[in-house]
Design a protein around this motif. Sequence first.
Motif, short mmCIF file in Angstrom:
data_model
loop_
_atom_site.label_atom_id
_atom_site.label_comp_id
_atom_site.label_asym_id
_atom_site.label_seq_id
_atom_site.Cartn_x
_atom_site.Cartn_y
_atom_site.Cartn_z
N LEU A 267 0.82 -1.20 0.00
CA LEU A 267 0.00 0.00 0.00
C LEU A 267 0.86 1.25 0.00
CD1 LEU A 267 -2.64 1.60 0.31
CD2 LEU A 267 -2.52 1.15 2.78
N LEU A 300 -5.44 0.78 -6.22
CA LEU A 300 -5.62 0.90 -4.77
C LEU A 300 -7.07 0.65 -4.38
CD1 LEU A 300 -3.48 4.10 -4.00
CD2 LEU A 300 -2.95 1.77 -3.31
N ARG A 305 -8.85 -1.84 -1.24
CA ARG A 305 -9.87 -1.25 -0.38
C ARG A 305 -10.61 -2.34 0.38
NH1 ARG A 305 -14.78 2.94 -2.02
NH2 ARG A 305 -14.77 4.09 -0.03
N PHE A 311 -7.76 0.76 3.62
CA PHE A 311 -6.94 0.12 2.60
C PHE A 311 -6.03 -0.93 3.24
CE2 PHE A 311 -8.34 4.00 0.66
CZ PHE A 311 -8.67 3.57 -0.62
N ASN A 411 -2.50 4.31 5.40
CA ASN A 411 -3.78 4.84 4.96
C ASN A 411 -3.74 6.36 4.86
OD1 ASN A 411 -6.55 2.94 4.92
ND2 ASN A 411 -4.70 1.97 5.71
N ALA A 414 -2.31 7.03 1.56
CA ALA A 414 -3.28 6.75 0.51
C ALA A 414 -4.35 7.84 0.43
CB ALA A 414 -3.94 5.39 0.76
N ALA A 437 -11.73 6.28 3.77
CA ALA A 437 -10.62 5.81 4.60
C ALA A 437 -10.40 6.73 5.80
CB ALA A 437 -9.35 5.72 3.75
#
Length: 676
Positions: A267, A300, A305, A311, A411, A414, A437
């Motif tokens: 990630l 992603l 997810r 994530f 996260n 992300a 998220a």
Amino acid sequence: MNRLAHETSPYLLQHADNPVDWWPWSAEAFEAARKANRPVLLSVGYSSCHWCHVMAHESFEDQATADYLNEHFVSVKVDREERPDVDAVYMEAVQAATGQGGWPMTVFLTPDAEPFYFGTYFPPAPRHGMPSFRQVLEGVRQAWDERRDEVGEVAGKIVRDLAQREISYQTDRVPGEQELAQALLGLTREYDPQRGGFGGAPKFPPSMVLEFLLRHHARTGAEGALQMAQDTCERMARGGIYDQLGGGFARYSVDRDWVVPHFEKMLYDNALLCRVYAHLWRATGADLAQRVALETADFLVRELRTTEGGFASALDADSDDGTGKHVEGAYYAWTPEQLRETLQGDADLAAQYFGVTEEGTFEHGQSVLQLPQQEGVFDARLIASIKDRLLEKRAQRPAPGRDDKVVAAWNGLAIAALAETGAYFGRPDLVEAAVGAADLLVRVHLDDHGRLARTSKDGRVGPNAGVLEDYADVAEGFLALASVTGEGVWLDFAGLLLDHVLARFTDPGSGALYDTASDAEQLIRRPQDPTDNATPSGWTAAAGALLSYAAHTGSEPHRAAAERALGVVKALGPRVPRFIGWGLAAAEALLDGPREVAIVGPSLTDERTSALHRTALLGNAPGAVVAAGTPDSDEFPLLADRPLVGGEPAAYICRNFTCDVPTTDPERLGAALNTT
């Protein structure tokens, strides 16, 4: 009795059925070792680690090995991604003692958690000069039983040596033009002009260095910085390290040419690289950069997810090759015969386009798909059809395993990437994914006192406290989300987290930062590392987030803390620029201000306001912060006393809350924010 069945870590759960009597890291485990008068075997790894799985199959699933461990040791299993503090402390000891490190990490400890013998992977039988794992266990047991005083002396010396490694941090001077120019020169010397990237094999995506290069070019106009960033991004995007069918990047390339990856997909890599390619497009308008940013963002959302909106951490490198055997790269590699089975008459064209050969570029005649330098000579619609058919065929293969735990820091990365990529390219679905998220982190990871938990799984919070990178990267994500959405609540949450950074992670005397909080579990030393590894260090990530928050709010304590933290960049930037790229990027923002951009209008859905807002987000001034809302909105301090101009939506560009003449013209705003 194996005690891992109720843990949240997928890695620990993978070992819950081992015949080894595993303990999770806990005071109870060390108390059991003390009562039984046994040494502790500490085994550290993570879910997508190839050699961790190998050692588990060879040794920890072997009944005879497990029986020996259960009789003579207390065995503790740690997920390094859940406990980066434990990993950091003992990895430092391993590297100091052996000159190298890696996972699985195997360390033998006293019941006081003091290390005395180290290693990484040990085979089940002697191999290539390495002893077998059983030989190591027997040797450690013999030393423990017969030379206990010597073991204690070694352990004590190691702990004292580690204590002396604490950073002596005295500088409060911020990096300036000279240090950043020296850092650029150092990167130029290590740059690979034929292949892109830095250094030799294995070659890792230099995400944080690329962000520095783009910011340096934006501030100074240095074409060399942009060229290194652009060429590296293109080489990676055309190589096997990038998934040419499904998007997303593998962890690293085993060769210098980006051809053969280590196939695990993390990630954090993809979040960082998604943002880099979006910023590269912002700087150059390159079609390749736009495509890779969007494909990576879609990867992603599609593959990482979770049901709860966060994530997942990673996809494994290994998968079933169709025979029941787990093989690295089985999901991604192709032979000419497999192309023919799937594509019939288009197979030769596909082989030419993707670089699939009879000899193979990987193992056993397989090839990793790559992209040619001259895409334009191929029919675009036919290539799109070929990709669709290959992707459909690949989906029928056994998929790599997924590590479903949600790590707060990753996260946060992300959230920032998806929010900005969605805003740049008119993809509100990506912004919505970022908001989802962020909502999960607030609902599940954040307690009533603003303290952050490191992980969750299936919506259940994990037992481990957040470390500095969690607070810093989540704050970074929330700040990006505030700029993109115009919702000040994300600025408030960022401030809450950064107040914890100031109160619990910062040395009040020097401004140095620690990776763990002052009230966290006390290990044999308090970990502290300002250098980047696979992700931005907590230290430099915190400096960048503190600086952005100060630009939003005018908070002098946050600005001062950022400047004091960035003193480490003055010391390390010219010497090891490859390993402090995020700090260099934050220093670029500091030298540029950073700019503070206030967009006022009747509503963000208003066309004129929206045009100014998007233009502000697309400005490449390093680290610029954007606040958007109605005049005198109390959601953002930057909007205070910022009226419309002649009844029109307007943009104010400021530094240190001193503003230029406002403009209602998006073109003028863009020209003012695009510094080169």
